[in-house]
Write a protein that holds these residues in place. Structure first.
Motif, PDB file in Angstrom:
ATOM      1  N   GLN A   1       0.828  -1.202   0.000  1.00  0.00           N
ATOM      2  CA  GLN A   1       0.000   0.000   0.000  1.00  0.00           C
ATOM      3  C   GLN A   1       0.867   1.258   0.000  1.00  0.00           C
ATOM      4  O   GLN A   1       0.551   2.246  -0.674  1.00  0.00           O
ATOM      5  CB  GLN A   1      -0.916  -0.007   1.233  1.00  0.00           C
ATOM      6  CG  GLN A   1      -1.998  -1.053   1.213  1.00  0.00           C
ATOM      7  CD  GLN A   1      -3.037  -0.776   0.148  1.00  0.00           C
ATOM      8  OE1 GLN A   1      -3.332   0.375  -0.170  1.00  0.00           O
ATOM      9  NE2 GLN A   1      -3.595  -1.833  -0.414  1.00  0.00           N
ATOM     10  N   THR A   2       1.957   1.233   0.750  1.00  0.00           N
ATOM     11  CA  THR A   2       2.868   2.378   0.778  1.00  0.00           C
ATOM     12  C   THR A   2       3.415   2.672  -0.611  1.00  0.00           C
ATOM     13  O   THR A   2       3.471   3.824  -1.057  1.00  0.00           O
ATOM     14  CB  THR A   2       4.033   2.096   1.748  1.00  0.00           C
ATOM     15  OG1 THR A   2       3.504   1.888   3.061  1.00  0.00           O
ATOM     16  CG2 THR A   2       5.012   3.250   1.781  1.00  0.00           C
ATOM     17  N   VAL A   3       3.819   1.619  -1.317  1.00  0.00           N
ATOM     18  CA  VAL A   3       4.358   1.789  -2.664  1.00  0.00           C
ATOM     19  C   VAL A   3       3.286   2.286  -3.618  1.00  0.00           C
ATOM     20  O   VAL A   3       3.503   3.178  -4.442  1.00  0.00           O
ATOM     21  CB  VAL A   3       4.953   0.460  -3.162  1.00  0.00           C
ATOM     22  CG1 VAL A   3       5.357   0.556  -4.627  1.00  0.00           C
ATOM     23  CG2 VAL A   3       6.150   0.064  -2.315  1.00  0.00           C
ATOM     24  N   ARG A   4       2.085   1.724  -3.503  1.00  0.00           N
ATOM     25  CA  ARG A   4       1.004   2.094  -4.406  1.00  0.00           C
ATOM     26  C   ARG A   4       0.617   3.565  -4.237  1.00  0.00           C
ATOM     27  O   ARG A   4       0.360   4.278  -5.212  1.00  0.00           O
ATOM     28  CB  ARG A   4      -0.206   1.192  -4.148  1.00  0.00           C
ATOM     29  CG  ARG A   4      -1.369   1.410  -5.100  1.00  0.00           C
ATOM     30  CD  ARG A   4      -2.486   0.422  -4.773  1.00  0.00           C
ATOM     31  NE  ARG A   4      -2.017  -0.946  -4.923  1.00  0.00           N
ATOM     32  CZ  ARG A   4      -2.625  -1.999  -4.376  1.00  0.00           C
ATOM     33  NH1 ARG A   4      -3.693  -1.824  -3.623  1.00  0.00           N
ATOM     34  NH2 ARG A   4      -2.150  -3.209  -4.564  1.00  0.00           N
TER      35      ARG A   4
ATOM     36  N   LEU B   1       5.184   6.055  -7.848  1.00  0.00           N
ATOM     37  CA  LEU B   1       6.335   6.065  -8.741  1.00  0.00           C
ATOM     38  C   LEU B   1       6.934   4.675  -8.933  1.00  0.00           C
ATOM     39  O   LEU B   1       7.632   4.440  -9.913  1.00  0.00           O
ATOM     40  CB  LEU B   1       7.418   7.003  -8.192  1.00  0.00           C
ATOM     41  CG  LEU B   1       7.052   8.486  -8.204  1.00  0.00           C
ATOM     42  CD1 LEU B   1       8.065   9.275  -7.395  1.00  0.00           C
ATOM     43  CD2 LEU B   1       6.985   9.018  -9.621  1.00  0.00           C
ATOM     44  N   LEU B   2       6.657   3.774  -8.027  1.00  0.00           N
ATOM     45  CA  LEU B   2       7.181   2.421  -8.111  1.00  0.00           C
ATOM     46  C   LEU B   2       6.027   1.436  -8.232  1.00  0.00           C
ATOM     47  O   LEU B   2       4.903   1.721  -7.808  1.00  0.00           O
ATOM     48  CB  LEU B   2       8.014   2.082  -6.867  1.00  0.00           C
ATOM     49  CG  LEU B   2       9.254   2.934  -6.612  1.00  0.00           C
ATOM     50  CD1 LEU B   2       9.893   2.548  -5.287  1.00  0.00           C
ATOM     51  CD2 LEU B   2      10.260   2.794  -7.735  1.00  0.00           C
TER      52      LEU B   2
ATOM     53  N   LEU C   1       9.745  -6.968  -4.176  1.00  0.00           N
ATOM     54  CA  LEU C   1      10.342  -6.575  -5.454  1.00  0.00           C
ATOM     55  C   LEU C   1       9.616  -5.336  -5.958  1.00  0.00           C
ATOM     56  O   LEU C   1       8.402  -5.354  -6.175  1.00  0.00           O
ATOM     57  CB  LEU C   1      10.231  -7.706  -6.477  1.00  0.00           C
ATOM     58  CG  LEU C   1      10.675  -7.370  -7.909  1.00  0.00           C
ATOM     59  CD1 LEU C   1      12.152  -7.018  -7.941  1.00  0.00           C
ATOM     60  CD2 LEU C   1      10.383  -8.529  -8.855  1.00  0.00           C
ATOM     61  N   LEU C   2      10.368  -4.241  -6.131  1.00  0.00           N
ATOM     62  CA  LEU C   2       9.825  -2.987  -6.647  1.00  0.00           C
ATOM     63  C   LEU C   2      10.416  -2.717  -8.028  1.00  0.00           C
ATOM     64  O   LEU C   2      11.614  -2.908  -8.235  1.00  0.00           O
ATOM     65  CB  LEU C   2      10.154  -1.821  -5.715  1.00  0.00           C
ATOM     66  CG  LEU C   2       9.838  -2.001  -4.232  1.00  0.00           C
ATOM     67  CD1 LEU C   2      10.234  -0.750  -3.469  1.00  0.00           C
ATOM     68  CD2 LEU C   2       8.368  -2.307  -4.031  1.00  0.00           C
TER      69      LEU C   2
ATOM     70  N   THR D   1      10.816   5.968  -1.168  1.00  0.00           N
ATOM     71  CA  THR D   1       9.863   4.864  -1.059  1.00  0.00           C
ATOM     72  C   THR D   1      10.578   3.534  -0.993  1.00  0.00           C
ATOM     73  O   THR D   1      10.241   2.663  -0.180  1.00  0.00           O
ATOM     74  CB  THR D   1       8.896   4.881  -2.258  1.00  0.00           C
ATOM     75  OG1 THR D   1       8.204   6.137  -2.294  1.00  0.00           O
ATOM     76  CG2 THR D   1       7.881   3.755  -2.154  1.00  0.00           C
ATOM     77  N   ALA D   2      11.581   3.341  -1.851  1.00  0.00           N
ATOM     78  CA  ALA D   2      12.338   2.091  -1.840  1.00  0.00           C
ATOM     79  C   ALA D   2      13.030   1.883  -0.504  1.00  0.00           C
ATOM     80  O   ALA D   2      13.040   0.771   0.047  1.00  0.00           O
ATOM     81  CB  ALA D   2      13.358   2.087  -2.982  1.00  0.00           C
TER      82      ALA D   2
END
Length: 543
Positions: free
Chosen positions: A228-231, A235-236, A305-306, A331-332
């Motif tokens: 959810q954080t990535v979404r 950008l990733l 995996l991003l 984010t990564a």
């Protein structure tokens, strides 16, 4: 090594820095730390009261007394200038009026901030203004007046405190059973690293209500919160787990190298004095497993995996590309430990700065600096088909741990690839029987597919299954042989291009194929540097 935030903030307050900017979504946690520092005589010598301002509450003292009935930031800053006593003022969410890419800030607020900086710097009473917002914006007028302080994400100890507190609060509930020992709780806390305290609390709560039992099987819930954080960052892309390294045919040198670095970001590796591995750059012939390897590494190591799409970084308003790259990196790092996959990196960083007023050069510079200085366990896997187009500074040691070259599969590798793909298809009840995977069939198909990439072998088998499906019958040997005969491999259509890539890799990259797997049979060859014939480019080493 970075010093603790409280130490940094205490130094800024004692040195009487007039304005400090802190970028964080956790304003309550920032306020807690500011109050802890401002009220500690051991840290700042003379404790100071904390004042706060927000658009909804106006300007208030920590004791709740309202100091200015205003939600206008300019008026609140004017009221702050009239206070003649020591204080630390925390202004929340002032970033909309400070401007940003594509829109100017409020000149009145910016001017008053400059007045605040001048007054706080020159007067005898120690006063500091702290700006807290989820986005750090410093107008050019304030660049010499504002100091940016990094606010770290919660530590493992803080997250463990949240977990223990939730378990204590629900200890008497008949609907929750906790099946975790101390080591299990530690694993939960480590899994939540990179989340804010609120996000970690949400993840733990979701794991508790999932089936009424909190156990190690609930760890994927933490991973979902990271997804959810990535979404939300945008950008990733969070890529689902792929095959394991054992599901990839060949590339034994590369797989051995990666296998020896599994878990290298954990405490055991730190006891050896080892830094976390930085990453690898994989180049070679298209369709030979570069992208598949990136997916397999994350699955084998059990970490997210991003995928970074360089096109998204350069999209948007003028001046936002650099911010996008910094946001992707943050984010990564927030999701770490993780694998960051940059596919076809040459399309984003080749010939940087040629026609875009230097934007790509600045973005590329930010990426290089991060690769060189990064301390978080983010393992970067970059793939490239045209590596000669990449700037040389990206290829030097210190950016990536190693550069690997993936060539067309050897006979031994094709044998492994056919065994894997035939095994998957022939296990299917409608496709398999009576055809079976045996040494004779694999050897025949391996010989017929000389010069084919792994992707072409997979495609040929899919095409053969289509033929079987058209007649609603099981797969036959003749279907596969016919599909191979009808296919023109890349080694034929792009022979010159492949030869050029091999020539580049001969002295600059490590061969992903183990030396013992090289073809003894005639195949696509080229003269080596010593004048002898070699079947594949890339130097061979032992890992």
């Amino acid at each position: 090594m970075e010093q603790p935030f409280r130490t940094t903030l205490a130094q800024l307050l004692k040195a009487r820095f007039p304005i400090v900017s802190i970028e964080s979504h956790e304003e309550l946690r920032v306020l807690f730390e500011v109050r802890a520092v401002a009220g500690d005589a051991d840290l700042v010598r003379k404790p100071r009261p904390v004042w706060t301002w927000s658009l909804t509450d106006g300007l208030r003292r920590d004791d709740g007394e309202e100091q200015a009935r205003t939600t206008d930031p300019a008026d609140a800053l004017d009221a702050l200038l009239r206070v003649g006593q020591p204080l630390v003022a925390v202004f929340r969410d002032l970033h909309p009026v400070l401007g940003g890419p594509g829109h100017p800030g409020d000149p009145a607020v910016i001017r008053r901030l400059r007045d605040v900086a001048t007054a706080f710097r020159s007067e005898s009473e120690p006063r500091t203004l702290v700006l807290v917002s989820p986005v750090s914006r410093v107008p050019v007028e304030l660049e010499k007046d504002v100091t940016v302080a990094d606010f770290p994400l919660p530590s493992e100890q803080e997250i463990r405190g949240v977990l223990d507190g939730m378990l204590r609060a629900n200890a008497g509930s008949p609907r929750l059973r906790v099946d975790l020992d101390d080591a299990g709780r530690e694993r939960f806390a480590k899994a939540a690293l990179g989340l804010t305290l609120h996000e970690a609390e949400n993840a733990f709560a979701r794991a508790m209500v999932d089936d009424g039992v909190l156990h190690l099987a609930d760890l994927p819930v933490i991973l979902e919160e990271k997804r959810q954080t990535v979404r939300k960052a945008g950008l990733l892309e969070f890529v689902d787990s792929g095959p394991r390294l054992t599901d990839i045919g060949g590339l034994e040198t590369l797989k051995r190298w990666l296998g020896r670095r599994e878990g290298a970001w954990l405490a055991d590796a730190a006891d050896y004095g080892l830094p976390a591995p930085r990453g690898v750059l994989i180049t070679g012939v298209p369709g030979c497993g570069k992208s598949l390897t990136a997916k397999a590494v994350a699955a084998a190591w059990g970490i997210p995996l991003l995928r970074l799409d360089i096109g998204r970084v350069f999209a948007g308003l003028v001046g936002s590309s650099e911010q996008n790259m910094r946001g992707a990196i943050r984010t990564a790092e927030a999701v770490s430990p993780c694998v960051l996959w940059i596919d076809e990196i040459e399309k984003g960083f080749a010939d940087t700065g040629a026609n875009d007023s230097g934007t790509s050069s600045r973005v590329f510079g930010s990426f290089l600096t991060w690769m060189q200085e990064k301390s978080r366990p983010v393992f970067v896997i970059a793939t490239a088909n045209q590596i000669e187009h990449l700037p040389p500074e990206l290829l030097r040691k210190g950016r990536f741990d190693e550069v690997f070259f993936v060539d067309l599969p050897t006979r031994a590798e094709r044998d492994a690839i056919w065994t894997l793909h035939l095994g998957r298809w022939l296990r299917h009840p409608r496709v398999g029987a009576p055809l079976t995977v045996d040494a004779g069939l694999v050897a025949e198909l391996t010989g017929l597919s000389a010069g084919c990439s792994g992707a072409e072998i997979e495609h040929a088998l899919v095409a053969a299954v289509y033929d079987a499906f058209a007649e609603r019958r099981p797969l036959r040997r003749d279907d596969v042989v016919r599909a191979l005969a009808n296919m023109v491999p890349l080694s034929v259509t792009q022979a010159e291009r492949i030869a050029a890539v091999r020539a580049w890799a001969d002295a600059r990259a490590v061969a992903a194929t183990a030396a013992e797997d090289l073809d003894p049979e005639p195949g696509p060859v080229r003269p080596g540097a010593d004048g002898r014939q070699r079947p594949h480019g890339g130097r061979h080493v032992e890992f």
